[in-house]
Motif scaffolding. Structure first.
Motif, mmCIF file in Angstrom:
data_model
loop_
_atom_site.group_PDB
_atom_site.id
_atom_site.type_symbol
_atom_site.label_atom_id
_atom_site.label_comp_id
_atom_site.label_asym_id
_atom_site.label_seq_id
_atom_site.Cartn_x
_atom_site.Cartn_y
_atom_site.Cartn_z
ATOM 1 N N LEU A 69 0.832 -1.196 0.000
ATOM 2 C CA LEU A 69 0.000 0.000 0.000
ATOM 3 C C LEU A 69 0.878 1.263 0.000
ATOM 4 O O LEU A 69 0.559 2.265 -0.641
ATOM 5 C CB LEU A 69 -0.890 -0.027 1.246
ATOM 6 N N ASP A 70 1.993 1.182 0.727
ATOM 7 C CA ASP A 70 2.926 2.317 0.732
ATOM 8 C C ASP A 70 3.390 2.617 -0.692
ATOM 9 O O ASP A 70 3.367 3.770 -1.134
ATOM 10 C CB ASP A 70 4.178 1.983 1.590
ATOM 11 N N PRO A 100 -14.526 -6.827 17.849
ATOM 12 C CA PRO A 100 -15.050 -7.963 17.067
ATOM 13 C C PRO A 100 -16.453 -7.649 16.526
ATOM 14 O O PRO A 100 -16.809 -8.053 15.407
ATOM 15 C CB PRO A 100 -15.083 -9.106 18.091
ATOM 16 N N GLY A 101 -17.228 -6.894 17.291
ATOM 17 C CA GLY A 101 -18.561 -6.490 16.826
ATOM 18 C C GLY A 101 -18.482 -5.616 15.581
ATOM 19 O O GLY A 101 -19.294 -5.752 14.659
ATOM 20 N N VAL A 102 -17.490 -4.732 15.539
ATOM 21 C CA VAL A 102 -17.336 -3.879 14.345
ATOM 22 C C VAL A 102 -17.040 -4.753 13.129
ATOM 23 O O VAL A 102 -17.585 -4.541 12.039
ATOM 24 C CB VAL A 102 -16.199 -2.840 14.545
ATOM 25 N N ARG A 103 -16.187 -5.767 13.329
ATOM 26 C CA ARG A 103 -15.851 -6.644 12.186
ATOM 27 C C ARG A 103 -17.104 -7.314 11.641
ATOM 28 O O ARG A 103 -17.209 -7.558 10.435
ATOM 29 C CB ARG A 103 -14.829 -7.700 12.619
ATOM 30 N N GLU A 104 -18.052 -7.593 12.530
ATOM 31 C CA GLU A 104 -19.295 -8.230 12.066
ATOM 32 C C GLU A 104 -20.217 -7.264 11.342
ATOM 33 O O GLU A 104 -21.171 -7.685 10.694
ATOM 34 C CB GLU A 104 -20.032 -8.847 13.255
ATOM 35 N N ARG A 105 -19.964 -5.982 11.489
ATOM 36 C CA ARG A 105 -20.839 -4.988 10.860
ATOM 37 C C ARG A 105 -20.251 -4.429 9.561
ATOM 38 O O ARG A 105 -20.766 -3.456 9.030
ATOM 39 C CB ARG A 105 -21.087 -3.828 11.830
ATOM 40 N N LEU A 106 -19.181 -5.026 9.081
ATOM 41 C CA LEU A 106 -18.545 -4.451 7.892
ATOM 42 C C LEU A 106 -19.441 -4.540 6.659
ATOM 43 O O LEU A 106 -19.379 -3.686 5.778
ATOM 44 C CB LEU A 106 -17.187 -5.105 7.628
ATOM 45 N N ASP A 107 -20.302 -5.549 6.612
ATOM 46 C CA ASP A 107 -21.201 -5.637 5.452
ATOM 47 C C ASP A 107 -22.159 -4.447 5.432
ATOM 48 O O ASP A 107 -22.500 -3.930 4.362
ATOM 49 C CB ASP A 107 -22.002 -6.946 5.475
ATOM 50 N N TYR A 108 -22.589 -4.035 6.630
ATOM 51 C CA TYR A 108 -23.479 -2.871 6.708
ATOM 52 C C TYR A 108 -22.781 -1.633 6.123
ATOM 53 O O TYR A 108 -23.370 -0.868 5.353
ATOM 54 C CB TYR A 108 -23.864 -2.631 8.175
ATOM 55 N N ALA A 154 -6.775 -7.369 13.461
ATOM 56 C CA ALA A 154 -7.694 -8.175 12.647
ATOM 57 C C ALA A 154 -8.669 -7.270 11.897
ATOM 58 O O ALA A 154 -8.954 -7.486 10.713
ATOM 59 C CB ALA A 154 -8.444 -9.162 13.541
ATOM 60 N N LEU A 155 -9.162 -6.244 12.582
ATOM 61 C CA LEU A 155 -10.073 -5.303 11.907
ATOM 62 C C LEU A 155 -9.351 -4.593 10.762
ATOM 63 O O LEU A 155 -9.879 -4.475 9.648
ATOM 64 C CB LEU A 155 -10.609 -4.275 12.915
ATOM 65 N N ALA A 156 -8.115 -4.145 11.046
ATOM 66 C CA ALA A 156 -7.354 -3.445 10.012
ATOM 67 C C ALA A 156 -7.128 -4.362 8.804
ATOM 68 O O ALA A 156 -7.218 -3.918 7.648
ATOM 69 C CB ALA A 156 -6.022 -2.951 10.576
ATOM 70 N N ALA A 157 -6.858 -5.630 9.072
ATOM 71 C CA ALA A 157 -6.608 -6.575 7.970
ATOM 72 C C ALA A 157 -7.895 -6.839 7.187
ATOM 73 O O ALA A 157 -7.891 -6.894 5.952
ATOM 74 C CB ALA A 157 -6.029 -7.876 8.521
ATOM 75 N N ALA A 161 -8.442 -6.008 3.186
ATOM 76 C CA ALA A 161 -8.907 -7.011 2.226
ATOM 77 C C ALA A 161 -10.116 -6.480 1.436
ATOM 78 O O ALA A 161 -10.368 -6.919 0.319
ATOM 79 C CB ALA A 161 -9.273 -8.296 2.962
ATOM 80 N N ARG A 162 -10.846 -5.571 2.024
ATOM 81 C CA ARG A 162 -12.010 -4.990 1.337
ATOM 82 C C ARG A 162 -11.651 -3.679 0.646
ATOM 83 O O ARG A 162 -12.552 -2.921 0.254
ATOM 84 C CB ARG A 162 -13.131 -4.699 2.341
#
Ligand code: GLC
Length: 612
Positions: A69-70, A100-108, A154-157, A161-162
């Motif tokens: 990315l750099d 972990p809850g934020v990771r589950e809301r990424l689709d939103y 994990a959230l950053a990764a 990926a998205r």
């Protein structure tokens, strides 16, 4: 080529070569910026030699997973200004409970179409009241209620990926009184005493005469007597938030190490909290001092060597003329800054159904360096600060808007917030409440139209549009804060509600307020992205179409021109289109072609016209 640092061997591998190239270009600039601030300090020679080693070592140690990315962003000069970089800001606990809850809301969030997440402070705060996390006890740990460093990585990764990015708050102006540096200082460690500013009563009183209180009711004054420190500690905000002493170069280096550490976890950007306050100078308000700008520029130069994909965002809610220098000389400072002048002016313009103040602020905001981008927004977690518009509006204007939004009378359900003597009260409230959207009202109500109009405007401006959590569903004020002893005294909690996931669920039920608002926000994001493909580019500049109720701006530096028109009034208005839009134009939001010199805009209607 000789190695830039005597203790490291010449670069051979590709990453080392990249680092060497960046270092050779960037180090002289970094050293020059720091020399402006610390060059006369007796500690300078030792400081700069040690920093050189640290910057080189940090750049070499950049985790391999983050290097692509750099390289990519370094190669794309104008990537900051590419459209489609919508951001979303929220408190982690109130949005999703924990990380972990934020990771589950990424689709939103994907569904909404945003590309950057800015969770408000999530590093370990002091216990008890922490000013919403803005009193950090440890910059290297996550608030245990929200998760741990593995969860952050994990959230950053997940986001990478998205093709999304994570921006964290770095509360760089102050630490919590409970931070290890402050504890060591209180225990008498002379090195750590130099991390803070402690004055005797007379000197503190002398400084105080020039300072402006931020929280005059809940935290009057800018100093707090601390017996362990043997004097009055500088505390601009709450007494438990101890301002760092940036006159000590070690503090600059410590905070850079924090940025580098968090960047190594995959964080792609930092919101530099309270950046205007970094430098104190006797006889001044100790805001927006030249050294504060130079410090931010120096952080930029260091990150340009160590982690060039990482962006810095200036949180400077000040007069526009004091915000612009945060972008740095030659645009080598903060990559982004909150466009608070335009945001506040939007609300003022809406109250008066008169675009005048918006036009003045927009014209001036186009003066930012080309490379940098504005963060355009409608609301955030703080109060709306009218006083920051003093250079662009009369005292009567400020008083009128403050009363309109904070004391009833107009359509707004906002509430007045504390202000220092001489200023007008700021305003608290969710965007929906300020726009007059009453709970239970539908998507075609005047309030829903006003809310949509403001968000539609910020999506058409050049820069990154920022959505404040819940605005996409029209969430109302949260009165419940008043029952919580830890929050009751600070009225900003009125607009920090918990996410209403049942309201979010209704976005899939046709005709509901939530479905319409969410769809419009998503549409704005998608259409804004498409503008680039259509060749729209360049800064937004105001256009006067004769009627004060019509807010209009153009972007004319690409293959195609954009004209954004909004009706600030509840009554329809007729506008005469300027050339070339008067010949033929296409409405980007509806996809309709149109012809003719005049256009009628319905109540609070918004159109984005492009030349065919
Ligand atoms: C910034 C934050 C605000 C906080 C203050 C002190 O202005 O946005 O919420 O109270 O800094 O950290």
């Amino acid at each position: 080529m000789t190695s830039p640092s005597p203790s490291v061997p010449p670069a051979t591998a590709p990453h080392e070569k990249d680092v060497e190239r960046r270092f050779l270009a960037g180090w002289p600039r970094l050293e020059a910026r720091l020399a402006e601030v610390y060059g006369e300090d007796p500690r300078w020679a030792t400081f700069i030699a040690a920093l050189k080693e640290k910057v080189w070592a940090a750049a070499i140690a950049r985790p391999p997973a983050l290097r692509a990315l750099d390289v990519q962003r370094e190669a794309s000069q104008d990537w900051l200004n590419l459209p489609g970089q919508g951001a979303y800001t929220f408190y982690v606990d109130r949005f999703a409970g924990d990380l972990p809850g934020v990771r589950e809301r990424l689709d939103y969030l994907d569904d909404l179409g945003v590309h950057w997440l800015h969770p408000l402070p999530l590093l370990k705060p002091r216990p008890g009241d922490s000013d919403g996390g803005f009193a950090v006890a440890d910059y290297r740990q996550i608030d245990p209620r929200l998760g741990d460093m593995d969860d952050l990585e994990a959230l950053a990764a997940d986001l990478r990926a998205r093709d999304m990015g994570l921006i964290l708050d770095v509360v760089c102006n102050h630490t919590a009184r409970e931070h290890a540096w402050a504890q060591a200082a209180r225990a008498g460690d002379p090195a750590y005493r130099e991390y803070y500013i402690t004055l005797d009563a007379e000197a503190a009183a002398d400084r105080e005469r020039h300072l402006i209180d931020v929280f005059p009711d809940t935290a009057p004054g800018s100093f707090t007597y601390d017996p362990d420190m043997g004097g009055h500690v500088w505390t601009t905000f709450y007494p438990f938030q101890w301002d760092l002493n940036y006159a000590n170069p070690a503090v600059f280096a410590e905070m850079l190490a924090v940025l580098v550490f968090l960047a190594s976890k995959g964080v792609q950007g930092f919101r530099l909290d309270s950046a205007p306050y970094l430098w104190k100078a006797a006889g001044t308000t100790s805001r927006n001092q030249p050294q504060a700008y130079a410090i931010v520029e120096a952080w930029h130069e260091a990150l340009a060597i160590i982690a060039p994909s990482v962006v810095l965002v200036a949180e400077a809610i000040e007069s526009l003329d004091d915000v612009l220098p945060f972008f740095g000389r030659d645009g080598r400072g903060c990559d982004l800054a909150y466009n608070n002048a335009v945001m506040t002016a939007l609300w003022g313009a809406l109250a008066d159904a008169d675009a005048g103040v918006f036009n003045r602020c927009l014209a001036a905001s186009a003066g930012k360096p080309r490379r940098a981008a504005w963060l355009n927004y409608v609301r955030c977690h703080d109060d709306l600060i009218w006083n920051a518009l003093a250079a662009y509006a009369s005292p009567e204007d400020l008083a009128r808007w403050s009363a309109f939004y904070g004391q009833g009378g107009g359509f707004s359900h906002g509430r007045a917030f504390q202000t220092a003597p001489g200023g007008v009260p700021s305003t608290n409230g969710m965007a929906a409440a300020l726009a007059g959207l009453e709970p239970g009202e539908g998507p075609h109500s005047a309030g829903a139209r006003r809310l949509t109009l403001l968000y539609g405007i910020v999506h058409a401006l050049d820069g990154w549009p920022l959505i404040y959590m819940g605005d996409e569903l029209g969430l109302p004020n949260d009165e419940a804060y008043a029952d919580d002893p830890l929050r009751a005294a600070d009225g900003r909690w009125l607009h920090r509600p918990a996410m209403d996931w049942s309201a979010a669920g209704r976005r899939n039920q046709a005709e509901t307020l939530e479905a319409e608002l969410f769809a419009r926000f998503r549409h704005f994001g998608a259409r804004a992205r498409a503008l680039a493909a259509q060749g729209v580019a360049g800064p937004a500049r105001p256009v006067d179409l004769g009627s004060p109720a019509i807010l209009a701006f153009e972007r004319t530096e690409g293959a195609q021109n954009l004209l954004c028109l909004g009706n600030l009034a509840e009554a329809p208005v007729l506008a005469t289109l300027p050339a070339p839009f008067s010949a033929a134009a296409r409405d980007v939001l509806t996809g309709q072609n149109r012809e003719g010199v005049s256009i009628e805009l319905g109540p609070y209607e918004l159109v984005w016209l492009v030349t065919p």
